[in-house]
Design a protein around this motif. Structure first.
Motif, PDB file in Angstrom:
ATOM      1  N   SER A  32       0.811  -1.225   0.000  1.00  0.00           N
ATOM      2  CA  SER A  32       0.000   0.000   0.000  1.00  0.00           C
ATOM      3  C   SER A  32       0.841   1.270   0.000  1.00  0.00           C
ATOM      4  N   ASN A  33       2.034   1.214   0.542  1.00  0.00           N
ATOM      5  CA  ASN A  33       2.873   2.422   0.557  1.00  0.00           C
ATOM      6  C   ASN A  33       3.277   2.836  -0.857  1.00  0.00           C
ATOM      7  N   ILE A  37      -5.980  -2.841   3.208  1.00  0.00           N
ATOM      8  CA  ILE A  37      -4.520  -2.762   3.390  1.00  0.00           C
ATOM      9  C   ILE A  37      -4.046  -4.052   4.054  1.00  0.00           C
ATOM     10  N   CYS A  50       2.111  -3.257   4.000  1.00  0.00           N
ATOM     11  CA  CYS A  50       2.539  -1.859   3.985  1.00  0.00           C
ATOM     12  C   CYS A  50       3.960  -1.776   4.521  1.00  0.00           C
ATOM     13  N   ARG A  51       4.850  -1.173   3.763  1.00  0.00           N
ATOM     14  CA  ARG A  51       6.243  -1.082   4.225  1.00  0.00           C
ATOM     15  C   ARG A  51       6.751   0.348   4.236  1.00  0.00           C
ATOM     16  N   GLY A  52       5.864   1.288   4.546  1.00  0.00           N
ATOM     17  CA  GLY A  52       6.292   2.680   4.602  1.00  0.00           C
ATOM     18  C   GLY A  52       5.095   3.587   4.508  1.00  0.00           C
ATOM     19  N   SER A  53       5.344   4.860   4.240  1.00  0.00           N
ATOM     20  CA  SER A  53       4.226   5.800   4.191  1.00  0.00           C
ATOM     21  C   SER A  53       4.004   6.254   2.747  1.00  0.00           C
ATOM     22  N   ILE A  54       2.855   6.870   2.519  1.00  0.00           N
ATOM     23  CA  ILE A  54       2.506   7.345   1.183  1.00  0.00           C
ATOM     24  C   ILE A  54       1.576   8.544   1.338  1.00  0.00           C
ATOM     25  N   GLU A  55       1.659   9.468   0.401  1.00  0.00           N
ATOM     26  CA  GLU A  55       0.739  10.603   0.446  1.00  0.00           C
ATOM     27  C   GLU A  55      -0.474  10.278  -0.429  1.00  0.00           C
TER      28      GLU A  55
END
Ligand code: NAP
Length: 468
Positions: free
Chosen positions: A365-366, A384, A387-392
């Protein structure tokens, strides 16, 4: 040597090995042997403080290195002669003299066993010196059966996965089942836990692995559903699955149908229960809907494709290699897309038509969440899973379509949800739509490689497992 001295020596040797095994237990498992009262615990704790365990090697008082392999023991003992003081003495290659007793603190059972069979002593006609060692052998036998298992002594990189050869085989009590492990699933979550970055941290040291398959070896008194010899798989273990034997609570053990191999049995739990939970318990998917399995070539993705296809969804899947795309097609997807192609999102949009995608099961998802929101139908749901991080993202993308972003956590399942998913998946095993696809296979001594691969590799081809 007088009988009295001989007995004294035997006792000293026995005591050393008993303490060694207890200390090792304490250092490796953080647990005290059964039946230890507080005074004994304190004594052992004080005793253990003189030792440090570094990897597989035990150090006594910070300086005296111990014997940790049979080869090392053979080298040290090859020129020994037997001393009346109860130990074996000799001269190592460096001409530094040593006394075997000093090293006994660090002997594993297999080394003690090797020394107890010391034919040199018998050849030199000094059986009295063999006697204490015979006694040591019986002491080590009383410590119990040992096994090979991966132990994690500290959180960190894959290198913290250590293969030990003398880990005690646990005994089942009450509702516990002891399983002789044939295969164990390797899940990405095992790597997050090992790195110490996962929400749930086990007490150190520990053995990773939740998804084993194998044969019941022994059961606790209160176990009613299983008996010795049953083929089983688990969704959780008490003592860890990267091992030759593991303990599991009865309610986390399932019978493994004869039509599935042990390898397939190790690929059921996390992948299939997660896929089922995401599609039905979280997204509330309905037959006839379009589902996109975004990352369909790995453990969870293949499971999701099989489940969705069997339940009447229109299934789209993505993979990052041609082999992966072929496997996804063979495992339930109606159409596949390469998530490394520049224009694959447009291709999915085109394939979905004006309606869009009803449910997206998202493995990364990131990277994909923003695009996912654009692919969704009115009332669409993106679940989700990975997920291996963030995303805008632009929250506005959810408004016009009244779409939802839903997180899933397999380990938050209630007892009823585990039971519901289990029943549905057993239907799949009986009728044959549940067919785990096995990808790369590893032996326990390749655990470090396996953990590197599951995180870094691209081009998944099914479920990674250990085969024992
Ligand atoms: P896996 O076997 O390693 O598979 C990873 C999958 O991600 C492969 O299909 C891979 O495809 C795909 N992928 C790689 N790059 C991608 C991209 N840019 N877009 C979409 N997919 C991409 O792992 P798994 O066991 O299936 O688990 C998948 C994820 O779900 C992991 O992050 C895991 O931690 C998580 N998970 C979460 C839960 C939970 O309760 N939330 C439970 C189980 C798993 P290619 O290799 O073909 O490129």
């Amino acid at each position: 040597m007088s009988r009295k001295t001989e007995r004294k020596n035997m006792c000293a040797a026995s005591e050393m090995l008993r303490r060694y095994s207890e200390v090792l237990n304490l250092l490796r498992f953080g647990s005290y042997p059964d039946g230890f009262d507080n005074t004994k615990r304190l004594t052992l704790r004080r005793y253990a403080e003189r030792f440090t365990l570094q990897g597989e090697e035990l150090f006594y008082r910070g300086n005296r290195r111990v014997i940790s392999t049979v080869e090392e023991a053979k080298e040290l003992f090859k020129d020994h002669h037997c001393s009346p003081s109860g130990g074996h003495t000799g001269v190592v290659k460096t001409r530094k003299s040593f006394t075997a007793r000093h090293y006994w603190f660090g002997m594993s059972s297999h080394i003690a066993d090797w020394i107890s069979k010391c034919d040199k002593c018998q050849r030199t006609g000094k059986p009295r010196d063999v006697k204490p060692l015979t006694s040591i052998k019986s002491i080590m036998a009383s410590v119990g059966k040992v096994m090979r298992a991966i132990r994690v002594l500290e959180f960190g990189k894959p290198e913290v996965l250590k293969l030990l050869t003398d880990v005690p085989v646990p005994s089942p009590v009450e509702n516990q089942v002891l399983i002789r492990v044939h295969a164990c699933g390797i899940n990405p979550v095992d790597t997050y836990i090992r790195a110490g970055v996962y929400a749930r941290k086990p007490n150190l040291p520990y053995t990773p692995g939740s998804d084993v398959s194998g044969v019941v070896e022994e059961v606790g008194n209160n176990v009613t559903c299983f008996k010795k010899g049953d083929r089983v798989f688990t969704r959780s273990t008490i003592t860890g699955g990267y091992a030759e034997y593991t303990l599991a609570a009865e309610e986390t053990v399932y019978p493994l149908p004869g039509k599935l191999s042990f390898k397939q049995g190790a690929a059921i739990s996390v992948p299939y229960f997660t896929a089922y939970r995401a599609l039905f318990q979280k997204a509330h998917g309905k037959p006839g809907e379009v589902v996109l399995v975004h990352g369909a070539s790995g453990g969870v993705g293949i499971a999701a494709c099989q489940i969705a296809r069997a339940h009447g969804f229109r299934v789209f899947g993505t993979a990052g290699s041609q082999e992966g795309l072929n496997l996804v097609l063979q495992n339930g997807a109606h159409q596949v897309f390469n998530h490394r192609d520049q224009d694959y999102i447009e291709k999915i949009q085109e394939a979905a038509g004006g309606g869009g995608i009803n449910v997206i099961l998202e493995m990364l998802s990131n990277v994909n969440l923003s695009n996912d929101l654009k692919l969704l139908s009115v009332g669409g749901r993106v679940v989700i899973i990975g997920c291996r991080g963030s995303i805008e993202i632009n929250p506005r993308d959810t408004m016009a379509k009244e779409s939802s972003i839903i997180g899933v956590s397999l380990f938050s399942s209630s007892k009823e949800e585990w039971a519901e998913a289990g029943a549905a998946l057993f239907g799949g095993m009986e009728t044959g739509w549940l067919q785990p696809l096995i990808g790369p296979e590893y032996s326990l001594d390749k655990a470090v490689q396996a953990h590197e691969d599951i995180i870094q590799n691209t081009g998944a081809t099914g479920k990674m497992i250990f085969v024992l």
